[in-house]
Design an enzyme around this catalytic site. Structure first.
Site, PDB file in Angstrom:
ATOM      1  N   ASP A 210       3.067  -2.538   4.040  1.00  0.00           N
ATOM      2  CA  ASP A 210       1.815  -2.138   4.681  1.00  0.00           C
ATOM      3  C   ASP A 210       0.848  -1.642   3.617  1.00  0.00           C
ATOM      4  OD1 ASP A 210       1.930   1.058   4.576  1.00  0.00           O
ATOM      5  OD2 ASP A 210       3.945   0.298   4.993  1.00  0.00           O
ATOM      6  N   ASP A 212      -0.506   1.469   3.690  1.00  0.00           N
ATOM      7  CA  ASP A 212      -0.615   2.904   3.901  1.00  0.00           C
ATOM      8  C   ASP A 212      -1.788   3.156   4.853  1.00  0.00           C
ATOM      9  OD1 ASP A 212       0.798   5.337   3.200  1.00  0.00           O
ATOM     10  OD2 ASP A 212      -1.034   5.988   2.220  1.00  0.00           O
TER      11      ASP A 212
END
Length: 291
Positions: A210, A212
């Site tokens: 991802d 973050d």
């Protein structure tokens, strides 16, 4: 020299090594308590290997409660010489996309609730972690991942946070824009420091899941998306691990970067002041210098 034995510490998404011959789950007792789980040992394409699920089978340990000292001690007791850490991480860089791997070479340790050293009162030692990753082992991990068809980025700074919550947006922007970090995770510290104290070569493969919470187009971390990405990442990690034996084959030589002699000149406590009980706990970790 001793024979090479590679340990893989598997993080979220990697819970086994496929194809191990004579695979056996082994319970290991340590002076630091029980490891995260039993350790799977065997041989893969002629290389002795060990696999330790960092969070335990079934993911029972949070990043903070992982028994890091017991894990590294147990691997050392089994004869491990090299440790490959595989873990899920968030990205602070647009070009480090979910599904990519980063071969980490630096860390910033922001953890605060974990025991970070095998040494202490009665037997103190200070090892250098200026370069916390073994360049030789990291290069082999890079090559194995690329051969497995993974998009790999060489070098990067890993921000180790305490967790278990993910970052606030303010924290994420601080780590990215001010501190210049590349990835963020919760488990490589104090693991890397302890591996250095145990004189083990250590390399870290960060599997991006991802962005973050800094990215304006991706918003906050979505655990459902992370889990979906973990599945693809774990397949890529298994292919990468399968390529390590051929790269570590052959007679083992001393680490050219000195990882296997990290304790030379590190101990400061005078011989007549060393606590026998502390020294006894260090029989595996510091056995080479204790004789």
């Amino acid at each position: 020299m001793s024979a090479t034995m590679l340990a893989v510490i598997g993080g979220s998404g990697l819970y086994e090594i496929e194809g191990l011959e004579d695979a056996t789950w082994t319970e290991v007792e340590t002076p630091w308590g029980a490891p995260s789980d039993a350790i799977l040992t065997g041989t893969l394409n002629g290389l002795k290997m060990a696999f330790l699920p960092r969070h335990g089978r079934g993911h029972v340990h949070s990043p903070t409660t992982v028994p890091y000292r017991a894990n590294i001690d147990a691997l050392k007791r089994l004869g491990v010489t090299d440790v490959l850490s595989v873990s899920a991480c968030g990205s602070f860089r647009e070009e480090l996309a979910p599904g990519d791997f980063v071969i980490v070479d630096q860390f910033i340790d922001r953890t605060f609730a974990r025991e970070k050293s095998f040494f202490g009162t009665g037997f103190t030692a200070h090892v250098s972690v200026a370069d916390p990753v073994c360049p030789r082992l990291a290069a082999l991990a890079r090559d194995a991942a690329r051969a497995a068809g993974v998009t790999v980025h060489e070098g990067g700074t890993y921000l180790a946070m305490e967790g278990p919550q993910f970052s606030t947006k303010a924290e994420s922007r601080l780590y990215r824009d001010v501190w210049g970090c590349d990835v963020i995770g919760m488990t490589n510290m104090p693991e890397a420091k302890l591996a250095r104290e145990a004189e083990l070569c250590y390399a870290s493969v960060a599997m991006i899941t991802d962005y973050d919470s800094w990215h304006p187009d991706h918003g906050s971390v979505d655990i459902a998306e992370i889990i979906a990405t973990l599945g693809a990442n774990s397949d890529a990690a298994r292919r990468s691990v399968a390529g390590m034996p051929e790269r570590l084959a052959g007679p083992r030589a001393a680490c050219p970067h000195g990882c296997d002699h990290a304790l030379d000149h590190a101990v400061l406590t005078a011989p007549d002041k060393r606590d026998p009980d502390v020294m006894a706990r260090l029989d595996a970790v510091a056995g080479r210098i204790l004789g």
